[in-house]
Motif scaffolding. Structure first.
Motif, mmCIF file in Angstrom:
data_model
loop_
_atom_site.group_PDB
_atom_site.id
_atom_site.type_symbol
_atom_site.label_atom_id
_atom_site.label_comp_id
_atom_site.label_asym_id
_atom_site.label_seq_id
_atom_site.Cartn_x
_atom_site.Cartn_y
_atom_site.Cartn_z
ATOM 1 N N PHE A 204 0.845 -1.166 -0.171
ATOM 2 C CA PHE A 204 0.120 0.098 0.024
ATOM 3 C C PHE A 204 0.915 1.151 -0.130
ATOM 4 N N VAL B 50 -10.276 1.680 0.097
ATOM 5 C CA VAL B 50 -9.305 0.541 0.688
ATOM 6 C C VAL B 50 -9.994 -0.703 1.079
ATOM 7 N N ASN C 225 -3.848 -0.076 6.082
ATOM 8 C CA ASN C 225 -3.660 -0.226 4.670
ATOM 9 C C ASN C 225 -3.836 1.189 4.113
ATOM 10 N N ALA D 100 -1.573 4.016 2.627
ATOM 11 C CA ALA D 100 -1.590 4.678 1.128
ATOM 12 C C ALA D 100 -1.786 6.097 1.218
#
Length: 341
Positions: free
Chosen positions: A117, A136, A144, A148
């Protein structure tokens, strides 16, 4: 290509699905391309990303999408290259992640997924539109999503969210079955915190439509012990129960929840209703620490979410909200330790 088709392709919404050869995507792609998510008159360009060994399978998925002969689907691009998949995106649905294997510690799972990620966040930052909306799904979804977002500094953090709508739908369904009504008659359940077994499904602000009248959930169910006990653990552990029963994860219901999440993000929540969504916390709401992706109740309008403010939080709820926040802080700190984001 005709001039008309050229114009439609130019107007197509560019939607990425990662892990596109997997189970969830197989249940998801048809609904997106058919118009059930972004609108019945919105042309779609699908970008499908998966790892190189899955490309033959992904080609089969592409053939099936072509064979559906869907009028809104103007383009399909299947690739294993981030620079292709993330180019000029309007929407990114990040489904693909490293699954947890037998004997794998949660820390090991985090380490593998943080790398994925971070890379995808950087690709969003480099190639996607700055207005891109990112959902996500791959677990651990909250952390995650945080990685990101941190890896895409030029994209507003409000553009990132993680999927807790599946938990929201599970909670609605459990209450509906208990009351003997359709799930559509249950509104304003809340999922607080992490998409994990520490999440808190909260029905203190939920109402149930019983014979045309909205009744507080506790009055409709008439079983406080269940609502504070088995109801919560059932929702928390539902994913594991599905895996135990079908020997596979909950792909169909996850795909439906993704559609619900993105449809409301695009079109707004109904008047008087809110939904649950994992979003970036700034530390200003309900005492939740900042710099987490934490599931809150939200209203959505004009593709923008706003946390539902002013809900009363009792001691029972507060303790559970703090427990799931603690887990998220531990996950965040572990993830940051691995990659220094």
């Amino acid at each position: 290509m005709s001039i008309c088709n050229s114009i439609l392709s130019a107007l197509a919404l560019r939607v990425l699905v990662t892990g596109a050869a997997g189970q969830i995507a197989y249940s998801l792609l048809y609904s997106i391309a058919k118009g059930d998510v972004f609108g019945k008159d919105q042309p779609i360009a699908l970008l499908l990303l998966d790892i190189t060994p899955m490309m033959p399978v992904l080609e089969g998925v592409v053939m099936e999408m072509q064979d559906c002969a869907l009028p809104l689907l103007k383009e399909i691009i299947a690739t294993d290259k981030e620079e292709v998949a993330f180019k000029d995106l309007d929407v990114a649905i990040l489904v693909g992640s490293m699954p947890r294997r037998d004997g794998m510690e949660r820390k090991d799972l985090l380490k593998a997924n943080v790398a994925i990620f971070k890379s995808q966040g950087a690709a969003l930052d480099k190639y996607a539109k700055k207005t891109v909306k990112v959902l996500v799904v791959g677990n651990p979804a909250n952390t995650n999503c945080l990685i990101a977002a941190k890896s895409a500094p030029s994209i507003p953090k409000q553009n990132f969210s993680c999927l807790t709508r599946l938990d929201h739908n599970r909670a609605r369904s459990q209450v509906a079955m208990k009351c003997g009504v359709p799930a559509t008659q249950v509104k304003n359940v809340i999922i607080w915190g992490n998409h994990s077994s520490t999440q808190y499904p909260d029905v203190h602000h939920c109402v149930v439509n019983m014979s045309g009248s909205e009744v507080p959930c506790f009055d409709a169910v008439k079983d406080d012990a269940w609502l504070k006990g088995d109801f919560i653990t059932t929702v928390q552990q539902r994913g594991a129960a599905v895996i135990k029963a079908r020997k596979l994860s909950s792909a169909m219901s996850a795909a439906k929840a993704i559609c619900d999440h993105m449809r409301e993000l695009w079109s707004g929540t109904p008047q008087g209703e809110f939904t649950s969504m994992g979003i970036y916390s700034t530390g200003n709401s309900y005492g939740v620490p900042d710099d987490l992706v934490y599931s809150f109740p939200v209203h959505i309008k004009d593709k923008t979410w706003n946390i539902v403010d002013g809900l009363a939080i009792n001691d029972f709820s507060r303790a559970k909200m703090e427990a799931t926040a603690k887990e998220l802080m531990e996950e965040r700190d572990t993830a940051v330790e691995f990659l220094g984001v």
